[in-house]
Design a protein around this motif. Structure first.
Motif, PDB file in Angstrom:
ATOM      1  N   ILE A 152      -5.294  15.376  28.656  1.00  0.00           N
ATOM      2  CA  ILE A 152      -5.749  16.774  28.644  1.00  0.00           C
ATOM      3  C   ILE A 152      -4.608  17.725  28.994  1.00  0.00           C
ATOM      4  CG2 ILE A 152      -6.428  17.035  31.075  1.00  0.00           C
ATOM      5  CD1 ILE A 152      -8.470  18.207  28.009  1.00  0.00           C
ATOM      6  N   TYR A 155      -3.561  21.026  27.187  1.00  0.00           N
ATOM      7  CA  TYR A 155      -4.549  22.106  27.139  1.00  0.00           C
ATOM      8  C   TYR A 155      -4.828  22.708  28.521  1.00  0.00           C
ATOM      9  CZ  TYR A 155      -5.193  19.865  22.633  1.00  0.00           C
ATOM     10  OH  TYR A 155      -4.958  19.317  21.388  1.00  0.00           O
ATOM     11  N   ASP A 158      -4.887  26.598  28.420  1.00  0.00           N
ATOM     12  CA  ASP A 158      -6.051  27.057  27.658  1.00  0.00           C
ATOM     13  C   ASP A 158      -7.325  26.952  28.503  1.00  0.00           C
ATOM     14  OD1 ASP A 158      -4.336  27.435  25.589  1.00  0.00           O
ATOM     15  OD2 ASP A 158      -5.182  25.899  24.269  1.00  0.00           O
ATOM     16  N   LEU A 159      -7.479  25.853  29.218  1.00  0.00           N
ATOM     17  CA  LEU A 159      -8.668  25.659  30.040  1.00  0.00           C
ATOM     18  C   LEU A 159      -8.651  26.536  31.287  1.00  0.00           C
ATOM     19  CD1 LEU A 159      -9.104  21.806  29.623  1.00  0.00           C
ATOM     20  CD2 LEU A 159     -10.621  23.598  28.770  1.00  0.00           C
ATOM     21  N   ALA A 197     -15.579  22.249  26.194  1.00  0.00           N
ATOM     22  CA  ALA A 197     -14.269  22.680  25.714  1.00  0.00           C
ATOM     23  C   ALA A 197     -13.264  21.542  25.763  1.00  0.00           C
ATOM     24  CB  ALA A 197     -13.780  23.860  26.556  1.00  0.00           C
ATOM     25  N   ALA A 198     -13.221  20.812  26.880  1.00  0.00           N
ATOM     26  CA  ALA A 198     -12.225  19.752  27.046  1.00  0.00           C
ATOM     27  C   ALA A 198     -12.427  18.627  26.039  1.00  0.00           C
ATOM     28  CB  ALA A 198     -12.288  19.206  28.474  1.00  0.00           C
ATOM     29  N   LEU A 201     -11.479  19.774  22.566  1.00  0.00           N
ATOM     30  CA  LEU A 201     -10.026  19.817  22.386  1.00  0.00           C
ATOM     31  C   LEU A 201      -9.452  18.418  22.208  1.00  0.00           C
ATOM     32  CD1 LEU A 201      -9.181  22.515  25.097  1.00  0.00           C
ATOM     33  CD2 LEU A 201      -8.898  22.789  22.624  1.00  0.00           C
ATOM     34  N   GLN A 204     -10.526  17.195  18.607  1.00  0.00           N
ATOM     35  CA  GLN A 204      -9.928  17.885  17.462  1.00  0.00           C
ATOM     36  C   GLN A 204      -8.403  17.965  17.547  1.00  0.00           C
ATOM     37  OE1 GLN A 204     -11.742  18.815  14.836  1.00  0.00           O
ATOM     38  NE2 GLN A 204     -13.596  18.046  15.872  1.00  0.00           N
ATOM     39  N   ARG A 205      -7.867  17.929  18.757  1.00  0.00           N
ATOM     40  CA  ARG A 205      -6.414  17.993  19.000  1.00  0.00           C
ATOM     41  C   ARG A 205      -5.739  19.194  18.321  1.00  0.00           C
ATOM     42  NH1 ARG A 205      -4.860  14.158  22.972  1.00  0.00           N
ATOM     43  NH2 ARG A 205      -6.423  12.503  22.849  1.00  0.00           N
ATOM     44  N   PRO A 206      -6.259  20.411  18.501  1.00  0.00           N
ATOM     45  CA  PRO A 206      -5.573  21.575  17.919  1.00  0.00           C
ATOM     46  C   PRO A 206      -4.293  21.881  18.680  1.00  0.00           C
ATOM     47  CG  PRO A 206      -7.324  22.289  19.369  1.00  0.00           C
ATOM     48  CD  PRO A 206      -7.431  20.792  19.321  1.00  0.00           C
ATOM     49  N   GLU A 207      -3.462  22.725  18.133  1.00  0.00           N
ATOM     50  CA  GLU A 207      -2.262  23.173  18.826  1.00  0.00           C
ATOM     51  C   GLU A 207      -2.682  24.090  19.980  1.00  0.00           C
ATOM     52  OE1 GLU A 207       1.895  23.206  19.332  1.00  0.00           O
ATOM     53  OE2 GLU A 207       0.672  22.083  17.888  1.00  0.00           O
ATOM     54  N   PRO A 208      -2.193  23.840  21.194  1.00  0.00           N
ATOM     55  CA  PRO A 208      -2.573  24.715  22.312  1.00  0.00           C
ATOM     56  C   PRO A 208      -2.131  26.150  22.064  1.00  0.00           C
ATOM     57  CG  PRO A 208      -1.471  22.716  23.104  1.00  0.00           C
ATOM     58  CD  PRO A 208      -1.292  22.749  21.619  1.00  0.00           C
TER      59      PRO A 208
END
Length: 316
Positions: A152, A155, A158-159, A197-198, A201, A204-208
């Motif tokens: 994690i 991210y 972001d979190l 959310a976690a 993420l 899907q593994r998007p770009e942070p």
């Protein structure tokens, strides 16, 4: 080191009296004369301890923060709690403190927002606020990894932004529109939203949006003036790297790494225990490879401790 543990009774009396008045009627409507009278001292004696009302307000805010952190740290050391239960209880504790200090915090937060809007771009961040920001970032990062695993980490920021925004929104609605909301329900909902959310993420593994490497609090050591002290966590991490690579394998290296791990964990606490820190620092003496880092860290720890007790010592 928690300054409220080192504070003398006179200073604590002034701060707690001011806090009650600020919470009841606001700081603007509270005079230093009124505070002094309720404390049973003259206005002149009060000004010997706090040079201005602004300094007293800042100390009162700091007292609130460290009182909260003290309770958070106690929860951290409670046995029999899972990582999730511990975080849930800490969020509830935070919300309870916010509720108890609602009027005082409302004035302080409004003042802080006005200061931010008026602050000149070239003005430097208060190093004590930056220290708290860095410590909170490390604490939250560890919490996320306890809950969701080390993957994690990308991210983290972001979190943090998500959690911070949700928390402030909950508090605003709670204070202004829905006083019937309960602390337990808000804490549970916040954790549940973090889960959604976690796990999303991680799946899907998007770009942070913002990586740790681009977050100022994470890279502050390379962006602050050379005259400013580095954060202890950065120094401890550097010590750990040097011991791992430069010391020969064996018991001495294992002992040093174990000591550094304990020191790092203690410094990550909101209220580090001074006795443990001093003991670990003594264990790391006379290791040539980290001698300069040990001296730098000792200087920072001495400065931190002196800051907390200097005002009290001068008034005893």
């Amino acid at each position: 080191m928690n300054p409220i543990h080192e504070m003398n009774e006179k200073k604590k009396l002034i701060i707690t009296t001011a806090l009650k008045l600020f919470s009841a009627k606001g700081s603007a409507a509270t005079s230093m004369q009124e505070i002094a009278e309720l404390c049973g001292m003259s206005k002149g004696s009060l000004y010997l301890i706090f040079k201005s009302k602004e300094e007293l307000e800042a100390s009162t805010m700091e007292y609130c923060i460290y009182t909260l952190l003290d309770e958070m740290s106690q929860i951290e050391h409670e046995a029999g709690l899972t990582s999730r239960e511990r975080l849930h209880k800490q969020i509830e504790t935070l919300l309870l403190h916010v509720s108890e200090l609602k009027e005082f915090l409302r004035v302080q937060l409004r003042s802080m927002m006005m200061d931010d809007e008026q602050q000149h771009p070239s003005r430097k961040c208060d190093p004590h606020h930056r220290d708290m920001e860095i410590k909170t970032l490390h604490w939250f990062k560890d919490k996320l990894e306890d809950l969701y695993g080390p993957e994690i980490e990308p991210y983290t920021v972001d979190l943090i932004l998500l959690t911070h925004g949700l928390f402030l929104s909950y508090v605003k609605i709670w204070f202004t529109e829905m006083p019937s909301l309960t602390v337990s329900k808000m804490a549970a909902n916040l954790l549940q939203t973090m889960d959604y959310a976690a796990y999303g993420l991680l799946e899907q593994r998007p770009e942070p949006l913002i990586s740790l490497e681009n977050w100022p609090a994470w890279t502050s050591e390379s962006k602050t003036d050379s005259t400013m002290m580095r954060h202890p966590i950065h120094i401890i991490k550097q010590m750990q790297d040097i011991v791992t690579t430069d010391l020969s394998a064996g018991q001495s290296r294992n002992d040093a790494l174990e000591t550094i791990a304990i020191l790092k964990q203690e410094m990550m606490e909101f209220t580090p225990r001074r006795a443990i820190i001093l003991g670990m620092m003594r264990n790391l003496e006379n290791i040539p490879a980290i001698e300069s880092l040990h001296s730098e860290l000792q200087h920072i720890l001495d400065a931190m401790y002196s800051r907390f007790i200097q005002a009290d010592s001068s008034n005893k």
